[in-house]
Each structure stands twice: as structure tokens, then as C-alpha cells.
Design a protein around this motif. Structure first.
Motif, PDB file in Angstrom:
ATOM      1  N   UNK A 192      -4.798  -4.155  -7.660  1.00 27.73           N
ATOM      2  CA  UNK A 192      -2.702  -4.354  -6.650  1.00 27.73           C
ATOM      3  C   UNK A 192      -2.845  -4.114  -5.601  1.00 27.73           C
ATOM      4  N   UNK A 193      -4.146  -3.239  -5.309  1.00 24.57           N
ATOM      5  CA  UNK A 193      -4.104  -2.084  -3.833  1.00 24.57           C
ATOM      6  C   UNK A 193      -4.691  -3.208  -3.071  1.00 24.57           C
ATOM      7  N   UNK A 194      -3.482  -3.236  -1.965  1.00 24.06           N
ATOM      8  CA  UNK A 194      -3.511  -4.256  -1.343  1.00 24.06           C
ATOM      9  C   UNK A 194      -2.953  -5.746  -1.121  1.00 24.06           C
ATOM     10  N   UNK A 195      -2.245  -5.932  -2.054  1.00 24.71           N
ATOM     11  CA  UNK A 195      -1.915  -7.003  -2.897  1.00 24.71           C
ATOM     12  C   UNK A 195      -0.299  -7.559  -2.601  1.00 24.71           C
ATOM     13  N   UNK A 196       0.060  -8.248  -2.696  1.00 24.42           N
ATOM     14  CA  UNK A 196       1.312  -8.746  -3.161  1.00 24.42           C
ATOM     15  C   UNK A 196       1.714  -9.166  -4.346  1.00 24.42           C
ATOM     16  N   UNK A 197       2.494  -8.081  -4.900  1.00 20.86           N
ATOM     17  CA  UNK A 197       2.975  -7.769  -6.046  1.00 20.86           C
ATOM     18  C   UNK A 197       4.679  -8.735  -6.564  1.00 20.86           C
ATOM     19  N   UNK A 198       4.555  -8.269  -8.117  1.00 23.36           N
ATOM     20  CA  UNK A 198       6.352  -8.722  -7.890  1.00 23.36           C
ATOM     21  C   UNK A 198       6.624  -7.239  -8.441  1.00 23.36           C
ATOM     22  N   UNK A 199       7.403  -6.461  -8.382  1.00 22.25           N
ATOM     23  CA  UNK A 199       7.831  -5.583  -9.427  1.00 22.25           C
ATOM     24  C   UNK A 199       9.911  -6.234  -9.597  1.00 22.25           C
TER      25      UNK A 199
END
Lengths: 140, 140
Positions: B64-71
Motif C-alpha cells: 500500500x505504500x504510495x497507493x490509494x486505499x480504502x479504510x
């Protein structure tokens, strides 16, 4: 991350037993190229697939019919920092067979939302993984 | 799906207030081209970004480093079929600034897992959405 004594991997049977204990899980999929997640109540079918009941014209159905999704459920206790999580990964498909629809209208999940029209969505339990967090505090 | 009287959209402030109430949420991302989800304890920073604490060599950090994620976080009550869910969508980055690391080592989340080495991951709250399920049973 989980090559750690605090975690124990769960086998498929343990995962399914835990999944059957909770009413709500989360569908994880992609929407407009972004990660998306939607909590929804569910039940397990006799073949261990995950069953959802939703509106046939929902964004969810449009996004996941025919697509591999993840379905997650968990339970954690903040006091003991313990709990479990299970993830089912598999293809989601809208149930279209009339006999199957009829069976699920009796035995399938009932949507927590009032729906004018309902369809069942099946997520095949192709891959079932889970882990137990034993707790770094408390007595577990 | 949620153009429905059973649901109410929550504004950003309501979402952040609810997020602050729960200790565990779920990171939603892509791993080896499949949808992936991982529950993890978190806290909110003063700028409303989501803070995680994990191992620097974890699969999660690599993914996930540098990536768009959902939480996502939620709370539901099966008895009244009511509850809420909140999703933060934004870029995840490992905190590398030493001053920021130092501040978070005091004020940031503490991993529920014993970690030999720890890094903080920040998820920017670029998009915050939430909904309340008012319940089709019971008194809510």
C-alpha cells in the motif's frame, strides 16, 4: 506481517465456523478503479458460499456480478486485543436460476434494508483464509 | 443501492466522530491483482488522516505504500438491524520524516501485535463517506 506468535492461521473449517457466528461482513471490490468496501448482512449456504440479498439495480450488483471479490468478517475485543478475521475470496454472481431463487427466498439471507425487489448474490468460497489474534494483553 | 429511507448519508464531521469511537478498521487494497482486506487497529491524526502502526517489512506496507486505499470501520446491532459505516479513501504513505516519526511514537497508535520494528502508515482522508442504517426493526 503475520509471521508472528501473536497470530494463528485458521483452517477452512474454523473459518467457516466463525463466519457463521456473525451477521454482517464486508464486500471488498473495485469501483471506478478505486478500492471499495460495503458492509452487508449475509448467510452461508450449504456449500459454504457467502449469500447476500440486495436490490437488482444496486451499484453493488453492477460492480460485482461475475467478478472476483473478497468478503471479510471479524470480531475483536479491544480489552484483550484479541479476536479473529476471515476472508473469503471468490467470484460473485447474481443467482438467476428460478429453482435456486425459490430455495434461497426460503433459506437465504433477508436484507436488513427494505427492498422493493431483491436478488441473491453468491460469492464462491474458492479461497478461505483466516487468522486469530491471541492478544498481547489480558488472559488469552 | 442506498437511495433508500433506511439509510442516511453522514457528513464528514459525523464520519470522523464515529471513526474516533472504534479501535479497529479494515484496510482495503489490491494484492496480486485480487481484492484484499486486512483488519488493523488505528487512530486518527489531528488532520483527520488514519494512522496505522505496522512492521516495516510487512506485506501490507509493500502493497500500500504510495497507493490509494480504502479504510473502513463500522458498528452494527443485529437486534435492531441498525448501525453505521464509514469509508476513508486516500493515498497511503509510510511516515519517513524523523520529526513526524518521533511525534507519532508518542501520539500515534500502538500496534496490537508485538513488533520488533515499527513504522507508521498514514492514509490521507481525501474522501470520507459514511452512512447510517436506521434499522427496520426495533426502536431506532
Amino acid at each position: 506481517m503475520f509471521q508472528n506468535d501473536a497470530f494463528r492461521a485458521l483452517d477452512r473449517q474454523e473459518c467457516l465456523r466463525l463466519l457463521a457466528k456473525v451477521p454482517v461482513g464486508r464486500v471488498v471490490y473495485t469501483r471506478q478503479a478505486l478500492p471499495a468496501v460495503l458492509p452487508i448482512n449475509f448467510s452461508l449456504d450449504t456449500d459454504a458460499s457467502v449469500l447476500l440479498c440486495t436490490s437488482p439495480d444496486s451499484d453493488l450488483v453492477r460492480a460485482i456480478d461475475g467478478v472476483v471479490v473478497a468478503f471479510e468478517a471479524d470480531e475483536f475485543d479491544a480489552a484483550t486485543r484479541s479476536g479473529w478475521s476471515v476472508v473469503v475470496t471468490g467470484r460473485a454472481t447474481v443467482v438467476t436460476d428460478p429453482a435456486e431463487q425459490e430455495r434461497l427466498s426460503q433459506a437465504g439471507p433477508i436484507s436488513w434494508m427494505p427492498l422493493r425487489d431483491a436478488v441473491f448474490v453468491r460469492i464462491e468460497s474458492e479461497m478461505v483464509t483466516g487468522r486469530e489474534l491471541r492478544g498481547t494483553l489480558g488472559t488469552l
